[in-house]
Structure formats: structure tokens, C-alpha cells
Write a protein that holds these residues in place. Structure first.
Motif, mmCIF file in Angstrom:
data_model
loop_
_atom_site.group_PDB
_atom_site.id
_atom_site.type_symbol
_atom_site.label_atom_id
_atom_site.label_comp_id
_atom_site.label_asym_id
_atom_site.label_seq_id
_atom_site.Cartn_x
_atom_site.Cartn_y
_atom_site.Cartn_z
ATOM 1 N N LYS A 1 77.994 -29.284 38.131
ATOM 2 C CA LYS A 1 77.672 -29.736 39.485
ATOM 3 C C LYS A 1 78.022 -28.652 40.501
ATOM 4 C CE LYS A 1 78.442 -33.422 42.812
ATOM 5 N NZ LYS A 1 79.161 -34.640 43.144
ATOM 6 N N ALA B 1 75.475 -25.867 40.304
ATOM 7 C CA ALA B 1 74.219 -26.252 40.959
ATOM 8 C C ALA B 1 74.362 -26.181 42.473
ATOM 9 C CB ALA B 1 73.804 -27.650 40.523
ATOM 10 N N ASP C 1 71.290 -37.816 42.453
ATOM 11 C CA ASP C 1 72.176 -37.535 41.324
ATOM 12 C C ASP C 1 71.481 -37.881 40.005
ATOM 13 O OD1 ASP C 1 74.144 -36.688 43.064
ATOM 14 O OD2 ASP C 1 75.206 -38.611 43.082
ATOM 15 N N GLU D 1 68.785 -35.306 39.014
ATOM 16 C CA GLU D 1 69.346 -34.058 38.490
ATOM 17 C C GLU D 1 69.692 -34.154 37.004
ATOM 18 O OE1 GLU D 1 72.567 -33.375 41.247
ATOM 19 O OE2 GLU D 1 71.311 -32.059 42.474
ATOM 20 N N THR D 2 69.760 -35.368 36.461
ATOM 21 C CA THR D 2 70.079 -35.536 35.038
ATOM 22 C C THR D 2 68.827 -35.522 34.158
ATOM 23 O OG1 THR D 2 69.957 -37.970 35.052
ATOM 24 C CG2 THR D 2 72.089 -36.946 35.619
#
Length: 160
Positions: free
Chosen positions: A105, A108, A135, A138-139
Motif C-alpha cells: 500500500k 502504491a 480499496d 486495487e485488489t
């Protein structure tokens, strides 16, 4: 007529400013958590291995937005990567086994110009915003085969 010529000159200047960002022989660093080395510059070239954040590479060749690189610490490891995964800024790994001590994280956020502190300030000043969807997004990981299928079925450019 003058406006057209001025527009074309501006366009050419802009294009030339972005062309060939990296040059043969230049030393660069991997700026993403990991990047896949490809055996060619095509979108769906085979995988040859991976590089990690901070790995130092030497530019062998540039083709459009793809860069053929060679790992400086292991010259037998080379391949093509997207230029967006590289930076001219020196990245130094920590002494703890050569591993980076930042979370994915944090990496990023750093790539976007944020730090944990700046993100906290932004979240605090925008408390009405919900970041759960961002969030989650982003996975999501899309494999090369899924992407190629999508492009092919949609008759989109880049499926070759």
C-alpha cells in the motif's frame, strides 16, 4: 491556416517531448512492487521472470512504451517491461536482506506521490468520502489470458 500550422507545431513538440524517455545504456530502477519480464515487446509476450521494487537495470533497447532491460546484479536476467514500471530516480533497498520495508500500500501511494501522512490528512479533510470501493478495486488482478480474451471478443486493438 495559421491556427492549423500552429496546432501541428504544438502537437509535434508535445510528441517529441514524450518520445524516447529512456535511452540505450541508461541505468534505471524498478518503481513498482513487482514487474514481469517479458520475452518480447508485445502485450502478450511470454513471461521470463520478475523484478522487484528497487532493482537496478540497464536499458538494452526501447520500442514504443516497452523497454528491454538487463538486471545489473544478474546479467543473465533480462526482458521487456513497460516504461511506466521504471524510474531514473535511484531507489535503495534496505540492508535487511535486500528487502524493501514498505508495505505494498505504501509503495502504491508513493508511486502516486502520497505518503501515509498525506493520505491521512486527505481522508480527514474528506470524511464524507467512502474509500472501500477504491480499496477493493486495487485488489483486482486480471490475468493476461483474461485480458486477451476480452480484447479478442470485443474486436479491440492490442489483442495480437
Amino acid at each position: 491556416m495559421k491556427k492549423t500550422i500552429l496546432f501541428i507545431l504544438c502537437l509535434l513538440t508535445t510528441v517529441s517531448a514524450f518520445a524516447a524517455q529512456y535511452k540505450k545504456g541508461q541505468t534505471l530502477y524498478v518503481s513498482t512492487k513487482t514487474v514481469t519480464l517479458k520475452d518480447g515487446s508485445g502485450n502478450f509476450a511470454g513471461n521470463k521472470g520478475t523484478l522487484e521494487f528497487g532493482d537496478q537495470v540497464k536499458v538494452l533497447e526501447v520500442s514504443g512504451t516497452k523497454v528491454h532491460v538487463q538486471l545489473t546484479s544478474n546479467t543473465s536476467k533480462s526482458g521487456w517491461v513497460a516504461e511506466g514500471s521504471l524510474t531514473k530516480k535511484k531507489i535503495t533497498k534496505t540492508a535487511s536482506g535486500g528487502k524493501v520495508t514498505a508495505s505494498s500500500k505504501e509503495l502504491a501511494l508513493a508511486g502516486k506521490g502520497f505518503s501515509e501522512e498525506s493520505e491521512g490528512i486527505y481522508r480527514a479533510s474528506h470524511s464524507n468520502l467512502d474509500f472501500k470501493t477504491v480499496d477493493y478495486m486495487e485488489t483486482i488482478v486480471v490475468s493476461d489470458s483474461e485480458l486477451k480474451k476480452f480484447l479478442t471478443e470485443g474486436h479491440l486493438k492490442g489483442a495480437e
